[in-house]
Design an enzyme around this catalytic site. Structure first.
Site, short mmCIF file in Angstrom:
data_model
loop_
_atom_site.label_atom_id
_atom_site.label_comp_id
_atom_site.label_asym_id
_atom_site.label_seq_id
_atom_site.Cartn_x
_atom_site.Cartn_y
_atom_site.Cartn_z
N CYS A 257 1.01 -1.26 -0.05
CA CYS A 257 0.02 -0.11 -0.05
C CYS A 257 0.81 1.23 -0.09
CB CYS A 257 -1.10 0.01 1.04
SG CYS A 257 -2.56 0.91 0.99
N HIS A 343 -3.96 -5.43 0.13
CA HIS A 343 -3.65 -6.05 1.43
C HIS A 343 -3.60 -7.33 1.57
CE1 HIS A 343 -3.34 -2.23 3.98
NE2 HIS A 343 -4.17 -1.77 2.86
N GLU A 345 -2.72 -9.27 3.64
CA GLU A 345 -2.83 -9.71 5.22
C GLU A 345 -4.48 -9.81 5.57
OE1 GLU A 345 -3.65 -5.54 5.37
OE2 GLU A 345 -1.84 -6.62 4.51
#
Length: 369
Positions: A257, A343, A345
């Protein structure tokens, strides 16, 4: 409190548009850039994501608060959004492992929230007119006074916010006896990124946003990580210098990001503020290297200029957002460096892209051999 007699509240957009609603019971006036998230679940993780610092969140899901909160479902130690706008706010919650209601959670964080807003109309308006500064007020501040105060709020374009959310001192995460050591530059890092690294046998030292390359190198890491975070990447000249130094020594580096944008800027590839940004947990991405599609979690208002990236002979585009063709991932051809705009994660969101953490470990292994 009689929830049926809640105070009237107001949302004022920078272009003068007004939406009305009701207060959930926390009085105040707050300012920020208004944005919307299309996720159906995971609101607590969204509210605590440091990448949302300085933003007023509009929840497009009609019901917020119905499953309460849990002490484990956080991406930072405090709420990061400036305020919340929603349709139906649930004062009652039902979930086996919830620890308290969302209103009680917001009271601890003094988060001003306005509900009973026509969020479908509001999201449609933002889509058509773009993200802009806004104010929400539940304390009776007049519209004229709100307009004056809102006019003085700085725009997100050019705004450095990592200093507001980054750790003040370095700290460690994981097992000191782990196989790999990683230095992470905290531009607004999420807890689940650290969990994913620890899960892959990494011992991580997290450094403040204004740390130097020498600071990160002093840990003698096997690889470097540049985190997500809020605001415009352009003012982060120190982080860009760190990225340049890492690449000069051809060390393994992974950016997510804001970290992805910092890597681009460090190599003369420009970034720009998007009209609306991408925020949600169902964004489609095409992996150009494999041809496969991924459903991803995204949260960003800036992006890398694709034309600049494609003109740079040292880089290659690895992922693209299927909806608008924006840069979703890149890698260097002759350096141990890759990054993505989304993202992997998750938290909240799908786990389609978690393989990227494995790719980072593979790059570390290659560098060690």
């Amino acid at each position: 409190m009689k929830y049926s007699n809640r105070n009237k509240a107001i949302l004022l957009l920078a272009d003068g548009t007004v939406f009305y609603g009701k207060s959930i019971g926390i009085e105040g006036t707050v300012f920020g850039e208004v944005c919307f998230n299309t996720g159906m679940t995971g609101y607590q993780e969204i509210f605590t994501d440091p990448s949302y610092f300085g933003q007023i969140m509009v929840a497009s899901n009609a019901h917020i608060g119905n499953y309460g909160t849990n002490e484990e479902d956080v991406e930072a130690d405090r709420v990061m959004i400036s305020g919340l706008v929603c349709k139906n706010f649930s004062f009652n919650h039902s979930r086996v492992n919830s620890t308290e209601g969302l209103k009680e959670y917001f009271e601890k964080n003094n988060l001003v929230t306005i509900s009973d807003v026509d969020t479908r109309a509001l999201v449609s308006y933002i889509r058509d007119n773009g993200a802009m500064n806004a104010a929400i007020s539940t304390d009776g501040t007049s519209l004229e006074e709100l307009k004056e105060q809102l006019a003085a709020v700085p725009n997100m374009d050019g705004l450095e916010l990592s200093s507001k959310v980054s750790t003040k001192e370095p700290y460690f995460v994981g097992n000191p006896e782990a196989k790999y050591k990683v230095s992470a530059l905290d531009l607004g890092i999420k807890k689940n990124i650290l969990r994913n690294l620890v899960k892959r046998d990494c011992y991580v030292k997290v450094f403040p946003y204004n740390s130097t390359y020498e600071d990160l190198k002093s840990f003698n890491p096997d690889g470097y990580f540049l985190s997500n975070g809020p605001g415009d990447p352009a003012p982060l000249t120190g982080a860009q210098e760190v990225a340049k130094n890492i690449l000069e020594e051809n060390q393994p580096v992974f950016g997510i990001c804001l970290g992805h944008q910092v890597l681009a800027l460090a190599n003369g590839i420009a970034t720009y503020k998007m009209f609306n940004g991408h925020r949600g947990i169902n964004h489609p991405v095409r992996n150009i290297l494999t041809g496969k599609g991924e459903i991803t979690s995204q949260n960003h208002g800036f992006a890398v200029v694709r034309e600049d990236l494609e003109k740079n002979p040292e880089f290659e585009l690895t992922h693209e957002h299927i909806n608008d063709g924006t840069v979703a991932g890149m890698r260097m051809k002759n350096k141990n460096c890759f990054s993505v705009q989304y993202h992997p994660e998750a938290s909240p969101g799908p786990h389609d892209a978690s393989y990227l953490f494995d790719q980072f470990i593979e790059n570390i292994e290659k560098a060690k051999n």
